[in-house]
Design a protein around this motif. Structure first.
Motif, PDB file in Angstrom:
ATOM      1  N   GLN A 122       0.703  -1.057  -0.306  1.00  0.00           N
ATOM      2  CA  GLN A 122       0.117  -0.129   0.400  1.00  0.00           C
ATOM      3  C   GLN A 122       0.416   1.242  -0.257  1.00  0.00           C
ATOM      4  N   PRO A 123       0.795   2.230  -0.321  1.00  0.00           N
ATOM      5  CA  PRO A 123       1.500   3.045  -0.972  1.00  0.00           C
ATOM      6  C   PRO A 123       1.116   4.194   0.109  1.00  0.00           C
ATOM      7  N   PRO A 124       1.906   5.260   0.469  1.00  0.00           N
ATOM      8  CA  PRO A 124       1.851   5.773   2.076  1.00  0.00           C
ATOM      9  C   PRO A 124       1.088   6.877   1.233  1.00  0.00           C
ATOM     10  N   PRO A 125       0.304   7.504   2.661  1.00  0.00           N
ATOM     11  CA  PRO A 125      -1.155   8.230   2.197  1.00  0.00           C
ATOM     12  C   PRO A 125       0.058   9.879   1.643  1.00  0.00           C
ATOM     13  N   PRO A 126      -1.185  10.589   0.666  1.00  0.00           N
ATOM     14  CA  PRO A 126      -0.406  11.394   0.531  1.00  0.00           C
ATOM     15  C   PRO A 126       0.024  12.821   1.871  1.00  0.00           C
ATOM     16  N   THR A 127       1.444  14.066   1.686  1.00  0.00           N
ATOM     17  CA  THR A 127       0.988  14.527   2.665  1.00  0.00           C
ATOM     18  C   THR A 127       0.663  15.330   2.422  1.00  0.00           C
ATOM     19  N   LEU A 128       0.157  16.531   3.392  1.00  0.00           N
ATOM     20  CA  LEU A 128      -0.089  17.619   3.204  1.00  0.00           C
ATOM     21  C   LEU A 128      -0.026  18.672   1.517  1.00  0.00           C
ATOM     22  N   LYS A 129       0.940  18.707   1.563  1.00  0.00           N
ATOM     23  CA  LYS A 129       1.816  19.577   0.696  1.00  0.00           C
ATOM     24  C   LYS A 129       1.396  18.935  -1.114  1.00  0.00           C
ATOM     25  N   GLU A 130       1.607  17.529  -1.202  1.00  0.00           N
ATOM     26  CA  GLU A 130       0.597  16.887  -1.527  1.00  0.00           C
ATOM     27  C   GLU A 130      -0.454  16.790  -2.509  1.00  0.00           C
ATOM     28  N   LEU A 131      -1.242  17.028  -1.584  1.00  0.00           N
ATOM     29  CA  LEU A 131      -2.793  17.215  -1.784  1.00  0.00           C
ATOM     30  C   LEU A 131      -3.161  18.731  -1.803  1.00  0.00           C
ATOM     31  N   ARG A 132      -2.364  19.661  -1.439  1.00  0.00           N
ATOM     32  CA  ARG A 132      -2.484  21.075  -1.738  1.00  0.00           C
ATOM     33  C   ARG A 132      -1.886  20.754  -3.465  1.00  0.00           C
ATOM     34  N   ALA A 133      -0.981  20.397  -3.872  1.00  0.00           N
ATOM     35  CA  ALA A 133      -0.971  20.349  -4.668  1.00  0.00           C
ATOM     36  C   ALA A 133      -1.759  20.218  -6.152  1.00  0.00           C
ATOM     37  N   GLN A 134      -2.327  19.335  -5.402  1.00  0.00           N
ATOM     38  CA  GLN A 134      -3.943  18.251  -6.527  1.00  0.00           C
ATOM     39  C   GLN A 134      -4.740  19.056  -6.747  1.00  0.00           C
ATOM     40  N   MET A 135      -4.842  20.644  -5.492  1.00  0.00           N
ATOM     41  CA  MET A 135      -5.975  20.983  -5.449  1.00  0.00           C
ATOM     42  C   MET A 135      -6.395  22.368  -7.119  1.00  0.00           C
ATOM     43  N   PRO A 136      -7.601  21.900  -7.749  1.00  0.00           N
ATOM     44  CA  PRO A 136      -7.296  22.633  -8.869  1.00  0.00           C
ATOM     45  C   PRO A 136      -7.787  23.899  -9.027  1.00  0.00           C
ATOM     46  N   PRO A 137      -6.473  24.505  -9.669  1.00  0.00           N
ATOM     47  CA  PRO A 137      -6.464  25.771  -9.671  1.00  0.00           C
ATOM     48  C   PRO A 137      -7.893  26.463  -9.307  1.00  0.00           C
ATOM     49  N   LEU A 138      -7.817  27.984  -8.601  1.00  0.00           N
ATOM     50  CA  LEU A 138      -9.015  28.829  -8.519  1.00  0.00           C
ATOM     51  C   LEU A 138      -8.773  29.764  -9.791  1.00  0.00           C
ATOM     52  N   THR A 139     -10.036  30.525 -10.714  1.00  0.00           N
ATOM     53  CA  THR A 139     -10.081  31.539 -11.282  1.00  0.00           C
ATOM     54  C   THR A 139     -10.182  33.404 -10.815  1.00  0.00           C
ATOM     55  N   ALA A 140      -9.937  34.116 -11.201  1.00  0.00           N
ATOM     56  CA  ALA A 140      -9.099  34.976 -10.411  1.00  0.00           C
ATOM     57  C   ALA A 140     -11.137  35.085  -9.637  1.00  0.00           C
ATOM     58  N   ARG A 141     -11.982  35.104 -10.400  1.00  0.00           N
ATOM     59  CA  ARG A 141     -13.271  35.197 -10.349  1.00  0.00           C
ATOM     60  C   ARG A 141     -12.909  34.455  -8.273  1.00  0.00           C
ATOM     61  N   GLN A 142     -13.136  33.145  -8.579  1.00  0.00           N
ATOM     62  CA  GLN A 142     -13.378  32.153  -7.823  1.00  0.00           C
ATOM     63  C   GLN A 142     -12.598  32.818  -6.332  1.00  0.00           C
TER      64      GLN A 142
END
Length: 167
Positions: free
Chosen positions: A75-95
């Motif tokens: 089982q791979p280790p769970p993703p780190t907080l940094k990895e989870l943050r890097a996977q967050m979708p980008p926001l538009t300037a409006r959002q």
């Protein structure tokens, strides 16, 4: 079109259910353009139910080599907080801007934070990003630095980011 398995370096279960195997190998295959045989390292995914492509060849190889070790799935280790943050979708300037306002952070406070930066290229880049970027990535250094000045923890920024995705 004849394929040849030259070597098998490693076989690993692909998941806990052993529904597939990951086979690291070297194979020879004809080049589709020149027709000449070409050897190369490859990773093959083997499912028992697959009767196409290289699968029958590998199935036979495994049957012919019953003592070849098959490594257990790890089982791979769970993703780190940094990895989870890097996977967050980008926001538009409006959002991003609506998310700030919705969390009682004025746009003028962001502008003031940038204006308070020491003069130089970093400040100029921050102003350009704030004024002209059409999207923002969670891991962009500007997000963390402005968030810190505004007293926002990484967890609070994560929550605000996730909420802003729905705006």
């Amino acid at each position: 079109m004849a394929y040849t398995i030259n070597t098998v370096q490693k076989i690993t279960e692909g998941d806990a259910q052993r529904s597939y195997l990951v086979i690291e190998c070297n194979i020879t295959a004809p080049d589709p353009i020149t027709g000449l045989d070409e050897s190369f390292d490859a990773t093959h995914i083997q499912r028992d139910s697959d009767a196409h492509g290289l699968s029958p060849l590998f199935k036979q190889w495994i049957e012919d080599n019953p003592d070849f070790p098959i490594n257990a799935y790890v089982q791979p280790p769970p993703p780190t907080l940094k990895e989870l943050r890097a996977q967050m979708p980008p926001l538009t300037a409006r959002q991003l801007r609506l998310g700030l306002v919705g969390n009682d952070i004025s746009l003028s406070s962001v502008t003031a934070t940038i204006e308070a930066m020491p003069a130089g290229p970093d400040k100029d880049k921050a102003q350009i990003e704030w004024e002209y970027a059409t999207s923002f990535n969670r891991m962009h250094p500007l997000v963390a630095s402005i968030g810190a000045v505004l007293g926002l923890s990484n967890e609070r920024i994560d929550d605000m980011w996730t909420s802003a995705l729905n705006l």
